[in-house]
Design an enzyme around this catalytic site. Structure first.
Site, PDB file in Angstrom:
ATOM      1  N   LYS A 150      -6.804 -84.485  18.430  1.00 60.21           N
ATOM      2  CA  LYS A 150      -7.290 -82.586  17.676  1.00 60.21           C
ATOM      3  C   LYS A 150      -6.309 -81.422  18.846  1.00 60.21           C
ATOM      4  O   LYS A 150      -6.472 -82.130  20.215  1.00 60.21           O
ATOM      5  CB  LYS A 150      -8.051 -82.238  17.041  1.00 60.21           C
ATOM      6  CG  LYS A 150      -7.720 -80.794  16.345  1.00 60.21           C
ATOM      7  CD  LYS A 150      -7.400 -81.659  14.676  1.00 60.21           C
ATOM      8  CE  LYS A 150      -7.709 -80.363  13.944  1.00 60.21           C
ATOM      9  NZ  LYS A 150      -7.207 -80.543  12.773  1.00 60.21           N
TER      10      LYS A 150
ATOM     11  N   GLY B 295     -12.372 -70.059   0.203  1.00 57.19           N
ATOM     12  CA  GLY B 295     -10.512 -70.490   0.594  1.00 57.19           C
ATOM     13  C   GLY B 295      -9.752 -70.779  -0.168  1.00 57.19           C
ATOM     14  O   GLY B 295     -10.133 -72.366  -0.803  1.00 57.19           O
TER      15      GLY B 295
ATOM     16  N   GLY C 201      -6.562 -70.969   0.925  1.00 57.19           N
ATOM     17  CA  GLY C 201      -5.629 -70.990   1.436  1.00 57.19           C
ATOM     18  C   GLY C 201      -4.815 -71.673   1.563  1.00 57.19           C
ATOM     19  O   GLY C 201      -4.428 -72.405   0.187  1.00 57.19           O
TER      20      GLY C 201
ATOM     21  N   VAL D   1      -4.653 -75.300   1.325  1.00 58.15           N
ATOM     22  CA  VAL D   1      -5.139 -76.384   0.690  1.00 58.15           C
ATOM     23  C   VAL D   1      -6.040 -75.600  -0.281  1.00 58.15           C
ATOM     24  O   VAL D   1      -5.961 -76.193  -1.987  1.00 58.15           O
ATOM     25  CB  VAL D   1      -6.338 -76.697   1.204  1.00 58.15           C
ATOM     26  CG1 VAL D   1      -6.855 -78.300   0.493  1.00 58.15           C
ATOM     27  CG2 VAL D   1      -5.141 -77.681   2.425  1.00 58.15           C
TER      28      VAL D   1
HETATM   29  P1  NAI Z   1      -6.210 -71.606   5.697  1.00 54.49           P
HETATM   30  O1  NAI Z   1      -5.779 -71.104   6.579  1.00 54.49           O
HETATM   31  O2  NAI Z   1      -4.449 -70.989   5.028  1.00 54.49           O
HETATM   32  O3  NAI Z   1      -6.675 -71.113   4.516  1.00 54.49           O
HETATM   33  C1  NAI Z   1      -7.320 -70.573   4.692  1.00 54.49           C
HETATM   34  C2  NAI Z   1      -8.695 -70.263   3.919  1.00 54.49           C
HETATM   35  O4  NAI Z   1      -9.972 -69.698   3.876  1.00 54.49           O
HETATM   36  C3  NAI Z   1      -7.669 -68.627   3.864  1.00 54.49           C
HETATM   37  O5  NAI Z   1      -6.732 -67.856   2.677  1.00 54.49           O
HETATM   38  C4  NAI Z   1      -8.355 -67.354   4.707  1.00 54.49           C
HETATM   39  O6  NAI Z   1      -8.340 -65.921   4.116  1.00 54.49           O
HETATM   40  C5  NAI Z   1     -10.198 -68.260   3.795  1.00 54.49           C
HETATM   41  N1  NAI Z   1     -11.200 -67.654   5.086  1.00 54.49           N
HETATM   42  C6  NAI Z   1     -11.377 -68.173   5.833  1.00 54.49           C
HETATM   43  N2  NAI Z   1     -12.455 -66.917   6.128  1.00 54.49           N
HETATM   44  C7  NAI Z   1     -13.281 -67.156   4.453  1.00 54.49           C
HETATM   45  C8  NAI Z   1     -14.271 -67.077   4.054  1.00 54.49           C
HETATM   46  N3  NAI Z   1     -15.638 -66.519   5.220  1.00 54.49           N
HETATM   47  N4  NAI Z   1     -14.772 -67.009   2.996  1.00 54.49           N
HETATM   48  C9  NAI Z   1     -13.900 -67.174   1.873  1.00 54.49           C
HETATM   49  N5  NAI Z   1     -12.788 -67.492   1.993  1.00 54.49           N
HETATM   50  C10 NAI Z   1     -12.411 -67.278   3.661  1.00 54.49           C
HETATM   51  O7  NAI Z   1      -5.758 -73.513   6.260  1.00 54.49           O
HETATM   52  P2  NAI Z   1      -6.426 -74.278   4.949  1.00 54.49           P
HETATM   53  O8  NAI Z   1      -4.569 -75.149   5.748  1.00 54.49           O
HETATM   54  O9  NAI Z   1      -6.108 -74.468   3.884  1.00 54.49           O
HETATM   55  O10 NAI Z   1      -7.218 -75.617   5.532  1.00 54.49           O
HETATM   56  C11 NAI Z   1      -8.476 -75.321   4.959  1.00 54.49           C
HETATM   57  C12 NAI Z   1      -9.261 -76.137   6.056  1.00 54.49           C
HETATM   58  O11 NAI Z   1      -9.408 -77.751   5.514  1.00 54.49           O
HETATM   59  C13 NAI Z   1      -9.723 -75.862   7.615  1.00 54.49           C
HETATM   60  O12 NAI Z   1     -10.644 -76.431   8.031  1.00 54.49           O
HETATM   61  C14 NAI Z   1      -8.467 -77.320   7.650  1.00 54.49           C
HETATM   62  O13 NAI Z   1      -9.081 -77.300   9.018  1.00 54.49           O
HETATM   63  C15 NAI Z   1      -9.072 -77.548   7.030  1.00 54.49           C
HETATM   64  N6  NAI Z   1      -7.869 -78.977   6.331  1.00 54.49           N
HETATM   65  C16 NAI Z   1      -6.687 -78.804   6.290  1.00 54.49           C
HETATM   66  C17 NAI Z   1      -5.985 -79.920   5.855  1.00 54.49           C
HETATM   67  C18 NAI Z   1      -4.728 -79.828   6.154  1.00 54.49           C
HETATM   68  O14 NAI Z   1      -4.022 -80.194   5.217  1.00 54.49           O
HETATM   69  N7  NAI Z   1      -4.116 -77.966   5.773  1.00 54.49           N
HETATM   70  C19 NAI Z   1      -5.534 -80.932   5.830  1.00 54.49           C
HETATM   71  C20 NAI Z   1      -7.434 -81.745   6.229  1.00 54.49           C
HETATM   72  C21 NAI Z   1      -8.260 -80.627   6.481  1.00 54.49           C
END
Ligand code: NAI
Length: 345
Positions: free
Chosen positions: A78, A178, A180, A182
């Site tokens: 990573k 969250g 985001g 995913v």
């Molecule tokens: P992202 O950055 O698009 O989404 C994260 C979301 O969480 C954002 O909308 C943000 O505003 C929100 N957030 C942050 N702190 C928060 C809180 N305290 N309470 C509620 N919402 C909060 O990231 P993504 O890509 O969706 O990834 C989400 C998680 O999944 C991360 O931990 C990432 O490492 C993990 N992950 C993602 C993968 C992918 O394909 N994108 C693959 C495997 C794991």
């Protein structure tokens, strides 16, 4: 060293800095036992370099476990980039990052993670072949998030069936922390399957959209983890399951995308003591890496990728069967299972 939960030490960590662009990156290669270390790049406003280093070590270790359980011919790695304070040239920063990746000569392959985009990875691709997650004309690939969400969704289905005897998700209550990349796709899949959603995000625009589109109940970020629900899906950042939050939980089981959900391995035991089944993050969130790994190897097409991601559900069922005989917590069982695959490789 950093209180890491697993025993297998890291193989190497590259710390690279570039004064011209403000780049500070740590690329952690945990294991190449199964093949080159594969894992995304996180771009985050870390408090300091030590925090970034710690994150890289934990995340890369998780990638070794994830890639092993997913049966991929890749090890775990990573990268993290410390977001510069003040103005910076994003393209130049990622170009400097690409040079750091390239210097490892294929020992590490990068892709998107929190804070990085397909456009960033396209820029990286201009300077190194050791990158994936880039949209291609007429072929699958690009943003791994929908595949990650699909893997979490089929895992929720498997958990609902095995743990709660449910053959569908009609009226099933899911709390998503969250929305985001995913979390949003997961909400879509769950809504289509008839689940009822309760959601929270620090970005009010996202929750408002979920309310309008999915009829989701919106709650504060402080209360989402305590919502009464069938399944809690942590899809924000890591360590949300900790000594402070676990006593508050009101879920039957936990299944979400966020990496490193347990603050410590002991938190896995605390969940078990509360009768809450934790489906380990690196088991259920492998959909994205399955997609970018196939893309990197130029293998298969969309349908084959989705079929491979769907097989995560079988592994969830296997894990739930294994804990019946071993008596371990799901988190401990997943670690034992993944580490046996690392050793075997
Ligand atoms: P992202 O950055 O698009 O989404 C994260 C979301 O969480 C954002 O909308 C943000 O505003 C929100 N957030 C942050 N702190 C928060 C809180 N305290 N309470 C509620 N919402 C909060 O990231 P993504 O890509 O969706 O990834 C989400 C998680 O999944 C991360 O931990 C990432 O490492 C993990 N992950 C993602 C993968 C992918 O394909 N994108 C693959 C495997 C794991």
């Amino acid at each position: 060293f950093f209180g890491l939960p697993h025993q297998v030490p890291h193989e190497r960590v590259l710390i690279a800095a570039d004064a011209a662009t403000g780049l500070r990156t740590m690329i952690a290669i945990h294991s190449t036992a199964r093949g080159p270390a594969f894992g995304g790049c996180r771009f985050w406003a870390y408090e300091n370099d030590l925090a970034a280093h710690h994150d890289a070590l934990r995340l890369s270790q998780g990638m070794s476990m994830k890639n092993a359980l997913a049966g991929l011919p890749f090890g775990g790695g990573k990268a993290v980039i410390v977001k510069p304070k003040g103005d910076f040239d994003r393209a130049a920063l990622f170009a400097a990052f690409a040079r750091a990746v390239d210097s490892l000569q294929g020992a590490y392959i990068t892709a998107e993670d929190v804070g990085t985009t397909t456009a960033d990875m396209r820029g990286v691709q201009a300077l190194t072949p050791y990158v994936s997650g880039i949209p291609r004309e007429g072929a699958f690939g690009g943003d791994p998030s929908p595949k990650t969400a699909w893997g979490v969704f089929v895992s929720i289905q498997a958990g609902a069936k095995t743990l709660l005897g449910r053959s569908d998700l009609q009226g099933f209550r899911v709390a998503i922390q969250g929305l985001g990349a995913v979390g949003w796709h997961l909400a879509e899949f769950l809504h289509q399957a008839g689940a009822r959603l309760v959601v929270a995000d620090i970005d009010a625009a996202k929750t408002a959209k979920a309310q309008a589109q999915f009829g989701a109940d919106v709650v504060s970020v402080e209360t989402i983890l305590a919502q009464p629900c069938d399944v809690l899906a942590p899809c924000a950042l890591g360590a949300s399951l900790n000594a402070a939050s676990i006593p508050q939980l009101n879920a039957r089981f936990i299944c979400g995308a966020a990496n490193n959900q347990l603050a410590t391995l002991q938190d896995g035991s605390a969940l078990a003591e509360r009768g809450i089944t934790y489906l380990p993050d690196y088991l259920v969130n492998a959909g994205g890496i399955i997609s970018v790994a196939r893309e990197f190897r130029n293998e298969g097409e969309e349908g084959a990728v989705m079929a491979e991601v769907s097989r995560i559900a079988d592994r969830v069922q296997e894990l739930l069967a294994r804990i019946q005989t071993s008596g371990r917590t799901p988190a401990a069982e997943a670690d034992v299972w993944a580490q046996s695959l690392l050793v075997r490789a």
